[in-house]
Motif scaffolding. Structure first.
Motif, PDB file in Angstrom:
ATOM      1  N   ASP A 119       0.884  -1.436  -0.108  1.00  0.00           N
ATOM      2  CA  ASP A 119       0.112  -0.221  -0.028  1.00  0.00           C
ATOM      3  C   ASP A 119       1.441   1.273  -0.063  1.00  0.00           C
ATOM      4  O   ASP A 119       0.033   2.335   0.070  1.00  0.00           O
ATOM      5  CB  ASP A 119      -0.452  -0.257   1.013  1.00  0.00           C
ATOM      6  N   TYR A 168       1.799   4.918  -0.890  1.00  0.00           N
ATOM      7  CA  TYR A 168       1.820   5.684  -1.623  1.00  0.00           C
ATOM      8  C   TYR A 168       2.368   6.438  -2.320  1.00  0.00           C
ATOM      9  O   TYR A 168       3.724   7.389  -1.884  1.00  0.00           O
ATOM     10  CB  TYR A 168       1.285   6.662  -0.802  1.00  0.00           C
ATOM     11  N   GLU A 210       2.502  11.830  -5.390  1.00  0.00           N
ATOM     12  CA  GLU A 210       1.102  12.727  -6.187  1.00  0.00           C
ATOM     13  C   GLU A 210      -0.001  12.244  -5.435  1.00  0.00           C
ATOM     14  O   GLU A 210      -0.854  13.603  -5.167  1.00  0.00           O
ATOM     15  CB  GLU A 210       1.358  11.803  -7.564  1.00  0.00           C
ATOM     16  N   GLU A 211       0.315  10.682  -4.691  1.00  0.00           N
ATOM     17  CA  GLU A 211      -1.009  10.515  -3.766  1.00  0.00           C
ATOM     18  C   GLU A 211      -0.836  11.345  -2.892  1.00  0.00           C
ATOM     19  O   GLU A 211      -2.333  11.787  -2.182  1.00  0.00           O
ATOM     20  CB  GLU A 211      -0.804   9.241  -3.991  1.00  0.00           C
ATOM     21  N   VAL A 212       0.505  11.325  -2.451  1.00  0.00           N
ATOM     22  CA  VAL A 212       0.341  11.824  -0.914  1.00  0.00           C
ATOM     23  C   VAL A 212      -0.004  13.715  -1.081  1.00  0.00           C
ATOM     24  O   VAL A 212      -0.752  14.317  -0.389  1.00  0.00           O
ATOM     25  CB  VAL A 212       1.457  12.080  -0.197  1.00  0.00           C
ATOM     26  N   LEU A 258      -2.088  15.163  -3.160  1.00  0.00           N
ATOM     27  CA  LEU A 258      -3.595  14.954  -3.586  1.00  0.00           C
ATOM     28  C   LEU A 258      -3.660  14.797  -2.047  1.00  0.00           C
ATOM     29  O   LEU A 258      -5.516  15.486  -1.589  1.00  0.00           O
ATOM     30  CB  LEU A 258      -4.174  13.797  -4.324  1.00  0.00           C
ATOM     31  N   MET A 259      -3.800  13.743  -1.287  1.00  0.00           N
ATOM     32  CA  MET A 259      -4.433  13.563   0.013  1.00  0.00           C
ATOM     33  C   MET A 259      -3.920  14.948   1.084  1.00  0.00           C
ATOM     34  O   MET A 259      -5.145  15.245   1.822  1.00  0.00           O
ATOM     35  CB  MET A 259      -3.700  12.628   0.700  1.00  0.00           C
ATOM     36  N   ARG A 304       3.879  19.109  -4.368  1.00  0.00           N
ATOM     37  CA  ARG A 304       3.922  18.016  -5.581  1.00  0.00           C
ATOM     38  C   ARG A 304       5.381  17.454  -5.351  1.00  0.00           C
ATOM     39  O   ARG A 304       5.914  16.858  -5.410  1.00  0.00           O
ATOM     40  CB  ARG A 304       3.019  18.204  -6.361  1.00  0.00           C
TER      41      ARG A 304
END
Length: 139
Positions: free
Chosen positions: A59, A61, A64-66, A68-69, A83
């Motif tokens: 899982d 991350y 880019e996902e971090v 966005l979160m 980012r």
């Protein structure tokens, strides 16, 4: 910080506290149930190595996902800066010969300690090329 050396390749890891992550990234990773793990690999060999991310945690991350979160309420330029910072701080997959490669991976939070399985793999094409070179030298 924990360190281990196998076949002259050294790996060191440290899990940042929430306060350290907040200070370094400017993001409250704890609020997102994430942890930043710093990894350093010293590769004194003549071979390229690859850091196999998904073995560390299925899982994991991406930066880019971090972003966005964490950056939902940020202005576009602040989001882009976050980012880029998270991406620039990320651990690279390719570990070049004779180099020290350092960076972060972003993982789901685990309370009470964490077992980290850092896997490195040789470059199959690089190894085949070295065998061919050695064979030519003996001919």
């Amino acid at each position: 910080m924990q360190s281990k050396t196998i076949d002259s390749v050294s790996v060191s890891v440290a899990i940042l506290t929430d306060a350290q992550a907040q200070s370094h990234f400017g993001v409250d990773l704890g609020r997102l149930d994430l942890q930043a793990v710093w990894i350093s690999v010293r590769n004194p060999t003549t071979r390229k190595l690859w850091f196999i991310r998904n073995v560390l945690d299925a899982d994991i991350y991406a930066a880019e996902e971090v972003a966005l979160m964490a950056g939902g309420n940020l202005r576009a330029e602040d989001f882009e800066r976050l980012r880029a910072h998270l991406r620039d701080q990320s651990m690279r997959s390719l570990l070049l010969p004779g180099m020290v490669t350092e960076g972060f991976v972003y993982l789901p939070r685990h309370e009470g300690g964490r077992y980290l399985d850092i896997r490195l793999s040789g470059d199959a094409f690089d190894e085949a090329e070295q065998r061919e070179r050695a064979a030519r030298m003996t001919d």
